[in-house]
Design a protein around this motif. Structure first.
Motif, PDB file in Angstrom:
ATOM      1  N   HIS A 172       0.836  -1.213   0.000  1.00  0.00           N
ATOM      2  CA  HIS A 172       0.000   0.000   0.000  1.00  0.00           C
ATOM      3  C   HIS A 172       0.867   1.259   0.000  1.00  0.00           C
ATOM      4  N   GLY A 173       1.897   1.285   0.856  1.00  0.00           N
ATOM      5  CA  GLY A 173       2.725   2.476   0.981  1.00  0.00           C
ATOM      6  C   GLY A 173       3.574   2.742  -0.249  1.00  0.00           C
ATOM      7  N   LEU A 174       4.013   1.670  -0.942  1.00  0.00           N
ATOM      8  CA  LEU A 174       4.833   1.827  -2.142  1.00  0.00           C
ATOM      9  C   LEU A 174       3.989   1.878  -3.413  1.00  0.00           C
ATOM     10  N   ALA A 175       2.648   1.805  -3.242  1.00  0.00           N
ATOM     11  CA  ALA A 175       1.703   1.894  -4.370  1.00  0.00           C
ATOM     12  C   ALA A 175       1.957   0.822  -5.415  1.00  0.00           C
ATOM     13  N   ILE A 176       2.114  -0.414  -4.956  1.00  0.00           N
ATOM     14  CA  ILE A 176       2.294  -1.539  -5.864  1.00  0.00           C
ATOM     15  C   ILE A 176       1.319  -2.644  -5.485  1.00  0.00           C
ATOM     16  N   ASP A 177       1.148  -3.620  -6.366  1.00  0.00           N
ATOM     17  CA  ASP A 177       0.332  -4.783  -6.056  1.00  0.00           C
ATOM     18  C   ASP A 177       1.164  -5.782  -5.272  1.00  0.00           C
ATOM     19  N   MET A 178       0.508  -6.534  -4.404  1.00  0.00           N
ATOM     20  CA  MET A 178       1.206  -7.508  -3.573  1.00  0.00           C
ATOM     21  C   MET A 178       2.080  -8.476  -4.385  1.00  0.00           C
ATOM     22  N   PRO A 179       1.583  -9.019  -5.522  1.00  0.00           N
ATOM     23  CA  PRO A 179       2.418  -9.962  -6.282  1.00  0.00           C
ATOM     24  C   PRO A 179       3.745  -9.384  -6.746  1.00  0.00           C
ATOM     25  N   GLN A 180       3.816  -8.042  -6.902  1.00  0.00           N
ATOM     26  CA  GLN A 180       5.065  -7.433  -7.358  1.00  0.00           C
ATOM     27  C   GLN A 180       6.200  -7.612  -6.354  1.00  0.00           C
ATOM     28  N   LEU A 181       5.840  -7.833  -5.076  1.00  0.00           N
ATOM     29  CA  LEU A 181       6.868  -8.054  -4.065  1.00  0.00           C
ATOM     30  C   LEU A 181       7.592  -9.379  -4.279  1.00  0.00           C
ATOM     31  N   PHE A 182       6.937 -10.294  -4.983  1.00  0.00           N
ATOM     32  CA  PHE A 182       7.502 -11.629  -5.151  1.00  0.00           C
ATOM     33  C   PHE A 182       8.104 -11.843  -6.537  1.00  0.00           C
ATOM     34  N   GLU A 183       8.045 -10.819  -7.401  1.00  0.00           N
ATOM     35  CA  GLU A 183       8.623 -10.954  -8.721  1.00  0.00           C
ATOM     36  C   GLU A 183      10.122 -10.718  -8.634  1.00  0.00           C
ATOM     37  N   PRO A 184      10.936 -11.673  -9.088  1.00  0.00           N
ATOM     38  CA  PRO A 184      12.387 -11.468  -9.039  1.00  0.00           C
ATOM     39  C   PRO A 184      12.805 -10.366  -9.993  1.00  0.00           C
ATOM     40  N   PRO A 185      13.840  -9.599  -9.661  1.00  0.00           N
ATOM     41  CA  PRO A 185      14.314  -8.552 -10.587  1.00  0.00           C
ATOM     42  C   PRO A 185      14.780  -9.163 -11.889  1.00  0.00           C
ATOM     43  N   LYS A 186      14.441  -8.521 -12.975  1.00  0.00           N
ATOM     44  CA  LYS A 186      14.806  -9.028 -14.290  1.00  0.00           C
ATOM     45  C   LYS A 186      16.269  -8.720 -14.594  1.00  0.00           C
ATOM     46  N   LYS A 187      16.960  -9.740 -15.071  1.00  0.00           N
ATOM     47  CA  LYS A 187      18.349  -9.550 -15.452  1.00  0.00           C
ATOM     48  C   LYS A 187      18.419  -9.078 -16.898  1.00  0.00           C
ATOM     49  N   ILE A 188      19.126  -7.996 -17.119  1.00  0.00           N
ATOM     50  CA  ILE A 188      19.299  -7.458 -18.462  1.00  0.00           C
ATOM     51  C   ILE A 188      20.707  -7.787 -18.937  1.00  0.00           C
TER      52      ILE A 188
END
Length: 208
Positions: free
Chosen positions: A78-94
């Motif tokens: 809520h505080g970071l204005a994101i959806d809960m599932p986004q907390l569990f998405e691993p950072p994408k490697k570029i």
């Protein structure tokens, strides 16, 4: 698709890059939260004010010293204005592969057909995710086509010179002039006819 249609219209086959291996990275929730905070440009203090979590608690979560409770994760989302599932998405490697292919003017690979005169671009690269090519539209009548052209993927079309009539099986024909463009599902039957004095010149980009 019959072989003659491939001859009529250059398509493409998409494949995985050689050596690509699928594996599951371990979940690092604290690292993920720190990355999200950093992307938002927030300090620990600012994130604390937004989420209602103590600064020290946030620091311990980000450094994997403690695991956040479900209530804490709700406050973070809520505080970071994101959806809960986004907390569990691993950072994408570029990963930059350093792939590049320059095609000089009128130096593409010719591929003439009955209704088009194609010039294939970026032909030195294999396993491309898109296929760019320029085409002179020779066809002057809908009847010059044996059947609808269709193939897998999506397509972008830009008129460079002249005017064309763009036919598709689910829409009314539309006239396109230089500068006009259209993006469409290439599985839908489609074809082009020049309606200007000279053969129209177009840029096509096919992708899957």
């Amino acid at each position: 698709m019959p072989d003659e249609i491939y001859d009529e219209y250059p398509s493409m086959t998409l494949a995985r890059e050689a050596g690509e291996v699928n594996h599951i990275e371990p979940l690092r929730l604290g690292e993920r939260i720190k990355t999200i905070r950093g992307n938002l440009g927030l300090t620990l203090e600012e994130a604390s004010q937004r989420t209602g979590l103590a600064r020290s608690t946030l620091s311990k979560i980000e450094n994997e010293q403690i695991s956040p409770t479900f209530q804490a994760m709700q406050k973070l989302a809520h505080g970071l204005a994101i959806d809960m599932p986004q907390l569990f998405e691993p950072p994408k490697k570029i990963i930059a592969t350093g792939r590049r292919d320059i095609t000089r003017k009128e130096a593409g690979k010719p591929h003439p057909t009955q209704t088009y005169e194609h010039e294939l671009l970026a032909t030195q690269l294999s396993n491309k995710k898109m296929m760019p090519f320029k085409s002179r539209v020779r066809a002057r009548s809908f009847d010059e086509y044996r059947e609808w052209i269709r193939h897998d993927g999506e397509e972008f079309l830009l008129i460079l010179e002249g005017e064309v009539m763009f036919y598709t099986e689910f829409y009314e024909p539309v006239r396109l002039a230089a500068g006009d463009n259209v993006y469409y599902d290439a599985n839908m039957g489609h074809m082009l006819v020049s309606v200007s004095d000279d053969d129209a010149l177009i840029l096509w980009v096919t992708a899957k």
